[in-house]
Design a protein around this motif. Structure first.
Motif, PDB file in Angstrom:
ATOM      1  N   ALA A 286      12.412  19.078   8.160  1.00 35.86           N
ATOM      2  CA  ALA A 286      12.644  20.477   7.794  1.00 35.86           C
ATOM      3  C   ALA A 286      13.600  21.106   8.799  1.00 35.86           C
ATOM      4  O   ALA A 286      13.639  20.696   9.959  1.00 35.86           O
ATOM      5  CB  ALA A 286      11.329  21.232   7.781  1.00 35.86           C
ATOM      6  N   PRO A 287      14.363  22.073   8.345  1.00 35.40           N
ATOM      7  CA  PRO A 287      15.234  22.770   9.284  1.00 35.40           C
ATOM      8  C   PRO A 287      14.432  23.518  10.350  1.00 35.40           C
ATOM      9  O   PRO A 287      13.305  23.937  10.095  1.00 35.40           O
ATOM     10  CB  PRO A 287      16.009  23.765   8.422  1.00 35.40           C
ATOM     11  CG  PRO A 287      15.557  23.589   7.036  1.00 35.40           C
ATOM     12  CD  PRO A 287      14.453  22.608   6.985  1.00 35.40           C
ATOM     13  N   ILE A 288      15.009  23.613  11.520  1.00 30.93           N
ATOM     14  CA  ILE A 288      14.393  24.354  12.611  1.00 30.93           C
ATOM     15  C   ILE A 288      15.216  25.623  12.799  1.00 30.93           C
ATOM     16  O   ILE A 288      16.441  25.551  12.941  1.00 30.93           O
ATOM     17  CB  ILE A 288      14.403  23.506  13.901  1.00 30.93           C
ATOM     18  CG1 ILE A 288      13.560  22.247  13.692  1.00 30.93           C
ATOM     19  CG2 ILE A 288      13.924  24.317  15.099  1.00 30.93           C
ATOM     20  CD1 ILE A 288      13.843  21.141  14.678  1.00 30.93           C
ATOM     21  N   THR A 289      14.532  26.746  12.744  1.00 33.90           N
ATOM     22  CA  THR A 289      15.256  28.007  12.870  1.00 33.90           C
ATOM     23  C   THR A 289      15.110  28.540  14.282  1.00 33.90           C
ATOM     24  O   THR A 289      14.001  28.662  14.789  1.00 33.90           O
ATOM     25  CB  THR A 289      14.711  29.034  11.868  1.00 33.90           C
ATOM     26  OG1 THR A 289      14.861  28.480  10.561  1.00 33.90           O
ATOM     27  CG2 THR A 289      15.476  30.336  11.949  1.00 33.90           C
TER      28      THR A 289
ATOM     29  N   LEU B 181      18.816  33.433  14.524  1.00 35.40           N
ATOM     30  CA  LEU B 181      20.155  33.216  15.089  1.00 35.40           C
ATOM     31  C   LEU B 181      20.892  32.113  14.338  1.00 35.40           C
ATOM     32  O   LEU B 181      22.036  32.275  13.939  1.00 35.40           O
ATOM     33  CB  LEU B 181      20.039  32.857  16.574  1.00 35.40           C
ATOM     34  CG  LEU B 181      21.327  32.441  17.266  1.00 35.40           C
ATOM     35  CD1 LEU B 181      22.286  33.623  17.414  1.00 35.40           C
ATOM     36  CD2 LEU B 181      21.042  31.832  18.637  1.00 35.40           C
ATOM     37  N   VAL B 182      20.214  30.977  14.167  1.00 36.10           N
ATOM     38  CA  VAL B 182      20.908  29.835  13.569  1.00 36.10           C
ATOM     39  C   VAL B 182      19.869  28.832  13.068  1.00 36.10           C
ATOM     40  O   VAL B 182      18.753  28.759  13.591  1.00 36.10           O
ATOM     41  CB  VAL B 182      21.867  29.189  14.608  1.00 36.10           C
ATOM     42  CG1 VAL B 182      21.109  28.624  15.799  1.00 36.10           C
ATOM     43  CG2 VAL B 182      22.752  28.118  13.990  1.00 36.10           C
ATOM     44  N   ASN B 183      20.256  28.098  12.020  1.00 36.68           N
ATOM     45  CA  ASN B 183      19.407  27.045  11.478  1.00 36.68           C
ATOM     46  C   ASN B 183      19.877  25.695  11.978  1.00 36.68           C
ATOM     47  O   ASN B 183      21.071  25.386  11.909  1.00 36.68           O
ATOM     48  CB  ASN B 183      19.519  27.015   9.951  1.00 36.68           C
ATOM     49  CG  ASN B 183      18.421  27.816   9.314  1.00 36.68           C
ATOM     50  OD1 ASN B 183      17.270  27.788   9.761  1.00 36.68           O
ATOM     51  ND2 ASN B 183      18.774  28.538   8.274  1.00 36.68           N
ATOM     52  N   LEU B 184      18.930  24.902  12.462  1.00 34.32           N
ATOM     53  CA  LEU B 184      19.247  23.538  12.853  1.00 34.32           C
ATOM     54  C   LEU B 184      18.741  22.643  11.728  1.00 34.32           C
ATOM     55  O   LEU B 184      17.541  22.572  11.470  1.00 34.32           O
ATOM     56  CB  LEU B 184      18.567  23.209  14.180  1.00 34.32           C
ATOM     57  CG  LEU B 184      18.810  24.234  15.295  1.00 34.32           C
ATOM     58  CD1 LEU B 184      18.005  23.879  16.543  1.00 34.32           C
ATOM     59  CD2 LEU B 184      20.294  24.337  15.631  1.00 34.32           C
ATOM     60  N   VAL B 185      19.665  21.990  11.060  1.00 31.56           N
ATOM     61  CA  VAL B 185      19.311  21.159   9.910  1.00 31.56           C
ATOM     62  C   VAL B 185      19.190  19.723  10.388  1.00 31.56           C
ATOM     63  O   VAL B 185      20.089  19.204  11.043  1.00 31.56           O
ATOM     64  CB  VAL B 185      20.390  21.271   8.819  1.00 31.56           C
ATOM     65  CG1 VAL B 185      20.041  20.387   7.643  1.00 31.56           C
ATOM     66  CG2 VAL B 185      20.544  22.716   8.388  1.00 31.56           C
ATOM     67  N   VAL B 186      18.056  19.101  10.076  1.00 35.42           N
ATOM     68  CA  VAL B 186      17.844  17.726  10.531  1.00 35.42           C
ATOM     69  C   VAL B 186      18.192  16.789   9.386  1.00 35.42           C
ATOM     70  O   VAL B 186      17.617  16.872   8.313  1.00 35.42           O
ATOM     71  CB  VAL B 186      16.393  17.526  10.996  1.00 35.42           C
ATOM     72  CG1 VAL B 186      16.220  16.144  11.606  1.00 35.42           C
ATOM     73  CG2 VAL B 186      15.999  18.603  12.003  1.00 35.42           C
ATOM     74  N   ALA B 187      19.167  15.921   9.610  1.00 31.99           N
ATOM     75  CA  ALA B 187      19.648  15.059   8.532  1.00 31.99           C
ATOM     76  C   ALA B 187      20.221  13.774   9.106  1.00 31.99           C
ATOM     77  O   ALA B 187      20.613  13.724  10.274  1.00 31.99           O
ATOM     78  CB  ALA B 187      20.721  15.784   7.719  1.00 31.99           C
ATOM     79  N   GLY B 188      20.259  12.729   8.261  1.00 33.87           N
ATOM     80  CA  GLY B 188      20.906  11.486   8.644  1.00 33.87           C
ATOM     81  C   GLY B 188      19.916  10.459   9.158  1.00 33.87           C
ATOM     82  O   GLY B 188      18.714  10.668   9.182  1.00 33.87           O
ATOM     83  N   GLU B 189      20.463   9.346   9.567  1.00 33.49           N
ATOM     84  CA  GLU B 189      19.676   8.236  10.093  1.00 33.49           C
ATOM     85  C   GLU B 189      19.019   8.649  11.406  1.00 33.49           C
ATOM     86  O   GLU B 189      19.664   9.255  12.256  1.00 33.49           O
ATOM     87  CB  GLU B 189      20.595   7.048  10.371  1.00 33.49           C
ATOM     88  CG  GLU B 189      20.945   6.257   9.143  1.00 33.49           C
ATOM     89  CD  GLU B 189      19.702   5.716   8.456  1.00 33.49           C
ATOM     90  OE1 GLU B 189      18.976   4.917   9.092  1.00 33.49           O
ATOM     91  OE2 GLU B 189      19.432   6.115   7.292  1.00 33.49           O
TER      92      GLU B 189
END
Ligand code: C2O
Ligand code: CU
Length: 466
Positions: free
Chosen positions: A274-277, A290-298
């Motif tokens: 899940a994204p971390i805000t 402030l910003v969304n940290l999107v967790v994606a990829g290997e």
């Protein structure tokens, strides 16, 4: 809680990290040209903003050196007014400190000045003008200065975020109300638009299991940030550039007053999806995402690394607290402050007279006027000092000392449990903070609030080290 949009700024373009310029100790000076420019800060659907920029960029180029190398920069002034560059946090020779009328004459429009000095400490620093600071920084002049450790810190990736805050009109132009008395007597020029690296924050992609070093710089005129990274539970590995024994802030929140830096170690949980805000809730009524940290990829790795490596310490002088001389500095003034009088240019003025002169703040009963003043403290070269900073005002003040790095010893009489080296320390309203330092750099050094509107309305003094 609201996402901080600029006029509902959806569809803004991606925030690109500024590409660093790696510099080395060659003979050619790096050219830093300060001049008006047009930049898009808040997205293509709004117009460009007329800013003042270094090399046409917001923020200015990231300058990168290795520890022990020499900084060599030629500043060209293409602005309509005099300027200087202050290398915030660097322990440098007095003549290179960039304070107009104190360490050098202002660089007049069309003129140049060459800065050249060795960089003794690794870490995250920044540069900005020290002339008409509220306006020159408020229009965009600042940049990150990184001094790399000899051995690289073991992370997968490094991110640099210069946080800034702008006061914009609906057409994205900068509001021209610099020197506003309400800002000066209250919290300073807090803007209505927050940027990371000069753009409205857009999603940042992280990989599961990734280990990051985040270099944070608060370049805002007045805004304090208190960043909640949620599940990321950051470790602080350096404060104001200087390595510390890694520690985790009590409630996971990283507080940065204007001019302050933090180097964070972040481990993205390997199973995070899940994204971390990241939320900034320093002003509780005005908390925002402030910003969304999107967790994606290997996934980078399947289980988190179990060590928290320490950066190699910088060669800072350790204050001898047993033998230290003691001083106290009392901060007074501002709205709801109850200050009655203060000295301005040697004359005792009533609060009403001070207000007429545009002065709202004092330290030890003296309000500052320009950069020329009698020293408020005279410190003996190479002696240790404990200095109690007492904030008898209703406002937070990030107090910054030039040319030196100090240890933060206690807050409201409580000894700090973690290690903290700083060049700026945030005093909350009515708070007392004790710092310790060795006065090992000869010269007259500014000591001032880094809320630039407070600085300009009197909260500034000078330490003489001789
Ligand atoms: Cu960041 Cu006196 O400065
Ligand atoms: Cu202040």
């Amino acid at each position: 809680m609201k996402r901080r949009h600029f006029l509902i700024g959806s569809g803004a373009t991606l925030a690109l990290a500024t590409l660093p310029v790696r510099l080395s100790a060659g003979n050619d000076a790096f050219r830093l040209h300060a001049a008006p420019a047009s930049r898009n800060l808040v997205g293509e659907q709004y117009g460009d903003t007329e800013v003042w920029a270094y090399n046409g960029r917001i923020p200015g180029p990231v300058l990168r050196y290795r520890q022990g190398e020499e900084l060599h920069v030629k500043v060209e002034n293409g602005l309509p007014q005099g300027t200087t560059v202050h290398w915030h946090g660097i322990r440098l020779p007095h003549a290179m400190d960039g304070v107009p009328h104190l360490t050098q004459p202002p660089i007049e429009p069309g003129d140049t000045f060459v800065y050249r000095f060795p960089l003794p400490d690794a870490g995250t620093y920044w540069y900005h003008p020290h002339a008409s600071s509220s306006e020159q920084l408020g229009r965009g002049l600042s940049g990150v200065l990184i001094v790399e450790e000899p051995d690289p810190y073991p992370v997968d990736r490094e991110l640099i975020w210069l946080l800034d805050d702008w006061r914009l009109n609906p057409d994205a132009s900068i509001r021209e109300d610099f020197g506003h008395r309400h800002d000066e007597s209250h919290a300073g020029r807090i803007g209505n638009t927050v940027t990371i690296n000069g753009r409205l924050p857009q999603d940042v992609e992280l990989r599961p299991g990734e280990r990051l070093r985040l270099r944070l710089v608060n370049g805002a005129n007045a805004r304090v940030f208190q960043l909640d990274f949620g599940d990321l539970a950051p470790w602080v590995i350096a404060t104001d550039g200087h390595p510390v024994q890694p520690w985790q802030p009590d409630d996971g929140r990283v507080v940065l007053g204007p001019s302050m830096r933090a180097d964070l170690l972040l481990d993205v949980p390997p199973n995070a999806r899940a994204p971390i805000t990241v939320v900034d809730d320093f002003y509780p009524q005005r908390a925002y995402e402030l910003v969304n940290l999107v967790v994606a990829g290997e996934p980078q790795r399947t289980s988190p690394p179990d060590d928290i490596p320490r950066l190699r310490p910088n060669p800072l002088p350790e204050p001898d607290l047993e033998q230290a001389g003691e001083h106290e500095i009392l901060l007074t003034g501002g709205a709801m402050g109850g200050m009655h009088e203060a000295y301005l240019d040697g004359v005792l003025l009533s609060m009403r007279e001070l207000v007429q002169a545009g002065k709202f703040w004092a330290m030890n009963g003296v309000t500052a006027h320009g950069h020329h003043m009698r020293p408020m403290l005279t410190l003996k070269l190479n002696a240790s000092y404990r200095i109690r900073l007492v904030n008898d005002t209703a406002w937070p003040h990030p107090m910054h000392l030039h040319g030196h790095t100090f240890r933060v010893l206690s807050r409201n009489g409580r000894v700090l449990e973690h290690e903290e080296w700083r060049d700026s320390v945030l005093l909350n309203a009515r708070e007392t903070v004790e710092i310790g330092l060795v006065a090992d750099n000869p010269g007259d050094w500014m000591f001032h609030c880094h809320v630039l509107e407070h600085q300009e309305s009197g909260m500034m003094g000078l330490f003489r080290v001789a």
